[in-house]
Design a protein around this motif. Structure first.
Motif, PDB file in Angstrom:
ATOM      1  N   ASP A 257      47.442  37.358  38.175  1.00 49.96           N
ATOM      2  CA  ASP A 257      48.026  38.434  37.722  1.00 49.96           C
ATOM      3  C   ASP A 257      47.651  39.795  38.785  1.00 49.96           C
ATOM      4  O   ASP A 257      48.465  40.570  38.682  1.00 49.96           O
ATOM      5  CB  ASP A 257      47.764  38.827  36.246  1.00 49.96           C
ATOM      6  CG  ASP A 257      47.890  37.847  35.390  1.00 49.96           C
ATOM      7  OD1 ASP A 257      48.905  37.072  35.596  1.00 49.96           O
ATOM      8  OD2 ASP A 257      47.258  37.849  34.474  1.00 49.96           O
ATOM      9  N   TRP A 258      46.594  39.555  39.510  1.00 50.19           N
ATOM     10  CA  TRP A 258      46.261  40.997  40.216  1.00 50.19           C
ATOM     11  C   TRP A 258      46.305  40.632  41.606  1.00 50.19           C
ATOM     12  O   TRP A 258      46.572  41.681  42.333  1.00 50.19           O
ATOM     13  CB  TRP A 258      44.927  41.365  39.709  1.00 50.19           C
ATOM     14  CG  TRP A 258      44.545  41.526  38.504  1.00 50.19           C
ATOM     15  CD1 TRP A 258      44.564  40.696  37.200  1.00 50.19           C
ATOM     16  CD2 TRP A 258      44.877  42.976  37.688  1.00 50.19           C
ATOM     17  NE1 TRP A 258      44.874  41.538  35.974  1.00 50.19           N
ATOM     18  CE2 TRP A 258      44.979  42.966  36.289  1.00 50.19           C
ATOM     19  CE3 TRP A 258      44.823  44.309  38.315  1.00 50.19           C
ATOM     20  CZ2 TRP A 258      45.050  43.872  35.505  1.00 50.19           C
ATOM     21  CZ3 TRP A 258      45.284  45.308  37.459  1.00 50.19           C
ATOM     22  CH2 TRP A 258      45.139  45.053  35.964  1.00 50.19           C
ATOM     23  N   ALA A 259      45.794  39.414  42.021  1.00 51.29           N
ATOM     24  CA  ALA A 259      45.823  39.246  43.478  1.00 51.29           C
ATOM     25  C   ALA A 259      47.019  38.101  43.980  1.00 51.29           C
ATOM     26  O   ALA A 259      47.478  37.452  43.144  1.00 51.29           O
ATOM     27  CB  ALA A 259      44.466  38.585  44.009  1.00 51.29           C
TER      28      ALA A 259
ATOM     29  N   ALA B  41      46.031  42.639  46.895  1.00 50.88           N
ATOM     30  CA  ALA B  41      46.493  43.041  45.703  1.00 50.88           C
ATOM     31  C   ALA B  41      47.886  42.853  45.257  1.00 50.88           C
ATOM     32  O   ALA B  41      48.628  43.056  46.252  1.00 50.88           O
ATOM     33  CB  ALA B  41      46.282  44.770  45.308  1.00 50.88           C
ATOM     34  N   ARG B  42      48.321  42.496  44.240  1.00 53.28           N
ATOM     35  CA  ARG B  42      49.776  42.340  44.095  1.00 53.28           C
ATOM     36  C   ARG B  42      50.407  43.817  43.911  1.00 53.28           C
ATOM     37  O   ARG B  42      49.580  44.732  43.750  1.00 53.28           O
ATOM     38  CB  ARG B  42      50.164  41.705  42.738  1.00 53.28           C
ATOM     39  CG  ARG B  42      49.767  40.306  42.658  1.00 53.28           C
ATOM     40  CD  ARG B  42      50.673  39.721  41.387  1.00 53.28           C
ATOM     41  NE  ARG B  42      50.239  38.245  41.281  1.00 53.28           N
ATOM     42  CZ  ARG B  42      51.055  37.438  42.276  1.00 53.28           C
ATOM     43  NH1 ARG B  42      52.136  37.894  42.899  1.00 53.28           N
ATOM     44  NH2 ARG B  42      50.923  36.108  42.269  1.00 53.28           N
ATOM     45  N   ASP B  43      51.624  44.009  44.100  1.00 50.71           N
ATOM     46  CA  ASP B  43      52.279  45.380  44.460  1.00 50.71           C
ATOM     47  C   ASP B  43      52.302  46.176  43.067  1.00 50.71           C
ATOM     48  O   ASP B  43      52.060  47.448  43.351  1.00 50.71           O
ATOM     49  CB  ASP B  43      53.580  45.271  44.676  1.00 50.71           C
ATOM     50  CG  ASP B  43      54.089  44.633  46.129  1.00 50.71           C
ATOM     51  OD1 ASP B  43      53.013  44.933  46.920  1.00 50.71           O
ATOM     52  OD2 ASP B  43      55.262  44.056  46.356  1.00 50.71           O
ATOM     53  N   HIS B  44      52.341  45.578  41.855  1.00 53.50           N
ATOM     54  CA  HIS B  44      52.312  46.257  40.569  1.00 53.50           C
ATOM     55  C   HIS B  44      50.675  46.534  40.421  1.00 53.50           C
ATOM     56  O   HIS B  44      50.481  47.643  39.597  1.00 53.50           O
ATOM     57  CB  HIS B  44      52.537  45.379  39.279  1.00 53.50           C
ATOM     58  CG  HIS B  44      51.805  44.399  39.077  1.00 53.50           C
ATOM     59  ND1 HIS B  44      50.459  44.535  38.380  1.00 53.50           N
ATOM     60  CD2 HIS B  44      51.364  43.018  39.395  1.00 53.50           C
ATOM     61  CE1 HIS B  44      49.747  43.791  37.979  1.00 53.50           C
ATOM     62  NE2 HIS B  44      50.266  42.818  38.697  1.00 53.50           N
ATOM     63  N   VAL B  45      49.701  46.278  40.944  1.00 54.80           N
ATOM     64  CA  VAL B  45      48.434  46.717  40.597  1.00 54.80           C
ATOM     65  C   VAL B  45      48.215  48.209  41.125  1.00 54.80           C
ATOM     66  O   VAL B  45      48.631  48.827  42.207  1.00 54.80           O
ATOM     67  CB  VAL B  45      47.219  45.965  41.393  1.00 54.80           C
ATOM     68  CG1 VAL B  45      46.009  46.659  41.244  1.00 54.80           C
ATOM     69  CG2 VAL B  45      47.444  44.511  41.160  1.00 54.80           C
TER      70      VAL B  45
ATOM     71  N   ASP C 226      45.447  48.446  49.646  1.00 57.21           N
ATOM     72  CA  ASP C 226      46.333  47.263  49.132  1.00 57.21           C
ATOM     73  C   ASP C 226      45.608  45.715  49.049  1.00 57.21           C
ATOM     74  O   ASP C 226      45.802  44.870  48.870  1.00 57.21           O
ATOM     75  CB  ASP C 226      47.158  46.689  50.342  1.00 57.21           C
ATOM     76  CG  ASP C 226      48.054  47.935  50.692  1.00 57.21           C
ATOM     77  OD1 ASP C 226      48.474  48.633  49.659  1.00 57.21           O
ATOM     78  OD2 ASP C 226      48.738  47.995  51.873  1.00 57.21           O
ATOM     79  N   THR C 227      44.031  46.079  48.508  1.00 59.09           N
ATOM     80  CA  THR C 227      43.092  45.274  47.948  1.00 59.09           C
ATOM     81  C   THR C 227      42.636  45.500  46.656  1.00 59.09           C
ATOM     82  O   THR C 227      42.688  46.538  46.449  1.00 59.09           O
ATOM     83  CB  THR C 227      42.060  44.948  49.187  1.00 59.09           C
ATOM     84  OG1 THR C 227      41.203  46.211  49.148  1.00 59.09           O
ATOM     85  CG2 THR C 227      42.459  44.683  50.341  1.00 59.09           C
ATOM     86  N   VAL C 228      42.333  44.418  46.202  1.00 55.99           N
ATOM     87  CA  VAL C 228      41.826  44.643  44.733  1.00 55.99           C
ATOM     88  C   VAL C 228      40.363  43.865  44.619  1.00 55.99           C
ATOM     89  O   VAL C 228      40.405  42.714  44.857  1.00 55.99           O
ATOM     90  CB  VAL C 228      42.860  44.056  43.572  1.00 55.99           C
ATOM     91  CG1 VAL C 228      43.334  42.829  43.692  1.00 55.99           C
ATOM     92  CG2 VAL C 228      42.178  44.306  42.109  1.00 55.99           C
ATOM     93  N   ALA C 229      39.368  44.478  43.971  1.00 54.59           N
ATOM     94  CA  ALA C 229      38.106  43.705  43.836  1.00 54.59           C
ATOM     95  C   ALA C 229      38.170  42.836  42.210  1.00 54.59           C
ATOM     96  O   ALA C 229      38.442  43.703  41.255  1.00 54.59           O
ATOM     97  CB  ALA C 229      36.913  44.709  43.939  1.00 54.59           C
ATOM     98  N   LEU C 230      37.747  41.911  42.131  1.00 56.26           N
ATOM     99  CA  LEU C 230      37.866  41.005  41.062  1.00 56.26           C
ATOM    100  C   LEU C 230      36.502  40.339  40.726  1.00 56.26           C
ATOM    101  O   LEU C 230      35.884  40.011  41.583  1.00 56.26           O
ATOM    102  CB  LEU C 230      39.078  40.191  40.888  1.00 56.26           C
ATOM    103  CG  LEU C 230      40.228  40.639  41.097  1.00 56.26           C
ATOM    104  CD1 LEU C 230      41.159  39.776  41.794  1.00 56.26           C
ATOM    105  CD2 LEU C 230      40.909  40.801  39.687  1.00 56.26           C
ATOM    106  N   ARG C 231      36.041  40.268  39.073  1.00 56.37           N
ATOM    107  CA  ARG C 231      34.966  39.811  38.890  1.00 56.37           C
ATOM    108  C   ARG C 231      35.029  39.038  37.616  1.00 56.37           C
ATOM    109  O   ARG C 231      35.571  39.976  36.502  1.00 56.37           O
ATOM    110  CB  ARG C 231      33.790  40.681  38.865  1.00 56.37           C
ATOM    111  CG  ARG C 231      32.324  40.190  38.374  1.00 56.37           C
ATOM    112  CD  ARG C 231      31.419  40.973  39.087  1.00 56.37           C
ATOM    113  NE  ARG C 231      30.523  41.737  37.812  1.00 56.37           N
ATOM    114  CZ  ARG C 231      29.600  41.328  37.108  1.00 56.37           C
ATOM    115  NH1 ARG C 231      29.498  39.722  37.223  1.00 56.37           N
ATOM    116  NH2 ARG C 231      29.188  41.848  36.147  1.00 56.37           N
TER     117      ARG C 231
END
Ligand code: TXA
Ligand code: MG
Length: 314
Positions: free
Chosen positions: A68-70, A95-99, A108-113
């Protein structure tokens, strides 16, 4: 006034209303907010006093939520998730555009854990969505590993603090970036080591920062107590050792000293678990200075050394 409790349902209600909740994770306590609510996310920055150029980690209840995020997720990211999640590893992915760019600080990147603490997982699953959660400390201060540490830092805020006991890992997660066609980059050392990552990936992991995505917020002086903090290896003067106003943290090689001291031992996992709480206690002992014995220059001590060097930076 903050409220310390263990009521996950109450915490969910607060999060749904856009409020912040401090949650335990296995690394450090996090200051959580609904990752899809920009107003709540902005409140996290304001509450911490953190510059909005420093992006937040998005915590997920299930590995499947990552999609959902990347996007354009490299197979190596799946391998790392399958092996290390839930656990102290954060992946930086496209990252997806909606993030929300409030979460990613414009990147344009997202950190996930996916955290491993049972109460964090229970909270994420009951909430049914991702939560941003930086460490639950004010900007540049020590990260909290106990509910009391959070309550102390946010004494004047109306904050719900979920008490999950002392954190078992004790240092912030290892952060890596994983992009198609690029080596995996180690961006922040944590208790999952470069070698462990390389063994699971079957390829080299880069640590040099050249070409890597930026990791804002890795300030040189960070994770620091208010009391002046110094590191030492050998050659302590008799004057220092006999000063009752100097506190000490040893790493398996205690010296004879007059001031308050603690030996965190020679096992990196135990040392990491106890470091912040020990610094926190010494910081509240009204001392003139704290001296920290430098841990060995070995890979399994890398994350601990990183935090000790930051805490003792002038
Ligand atoms: O163990 C942890 O990671 C804890 C617990 C609460 O999960 N969280 C934590 O968050 O340490 P924080 O905000 O104190 O540190 C997050 C780090 C920051 O240095 C930030 O710059 C980096 O992660 N980061 C976040 N998003 C990023 C991105 N898109 N690209 C690069 N770095 C990112
Ligand atoms: Mg932090």
């Amino acid at each position: 006034m903050s409220t310390i409790h263990t009521n996950v349902e109450r915490a969910v209600t607060r999060l749904r209303a856009g409020a912040l909740v401090a949650m335990p994770t296995e690394t450090v306590y996090g200051l959580a907010a609904d990752a899809r609510n920009d107003e709540a996310v902005r409140r996290v920055f304001a509450c911490k006093g953190r510059p909005n150029t420093n992006p937040l980690i998005v915590h997920v209840g299930e590995a499947a939520w990552v999609d959902d995020w990347a996007h354009a997720i490299d197979e190596r990211a799946r391998v790392l998730m399958a092996h290390f999640w839930p656990g102290p590893l954060t992946l930086v992915l496209p990252a997806r555009d909606h993030v929300s760019r409030v979460v990613t600080a414009g990147q344009d990147t997202v950190a996930l854990r996916q955290p491993a603490h049972p109460m964090a997982l229970a909270l994420l699953r009951a909430f049914g969505g991702a939560l941003v959660a930086p460490s639950a400390n004010r900007f540049m201060a020590l990260s909290p590993t106990m509910a009391d540490h959070v309550a102390h830092q946010f004494a004047d805020d109306d904050l719900d603090i979920l008490d999950g006991g002392p954190c078992t890992v004790g240092l912030e997660s290892t952060i890596v970036s994983v992009f198609l066609g690029e080596p995996v980059h180690l961006l922040r050392p944590g208790m999952i080591t470069r070698t462990e990552l390389e063994v699971v990936l079957g390829e080299a992991v880069d640590v040099d920062r050249v070409g890597a995505v930026r990791v804002p917020g890795q300030h040189h002086r960070h994770y620091a107590p208010r009391t002046p903090c110094h590191r030492f290896d050998v050659d302590l003067s008799e004057e220092l050792r006999s000063n009752v106003n100097v506190g000490w943290l040893f790493c398996g090689r205690p010296n004879e000293v007059r001031g308050p001291s603690r030996d965190l031992g020679s096992d990196p996992a135990c040392y990491a678990r106890d470091l912040y709480a020990a610094l926190y206690d010494l910081d509240h002992a009204e001392l003139a200075a704290i001296y920290v014995q430098v841990p060995p220059e070995e890979e399994r001590w890398r994350a601990v050394r990183d935090r000790v060097f930051r805490a003792t930076s002038p």
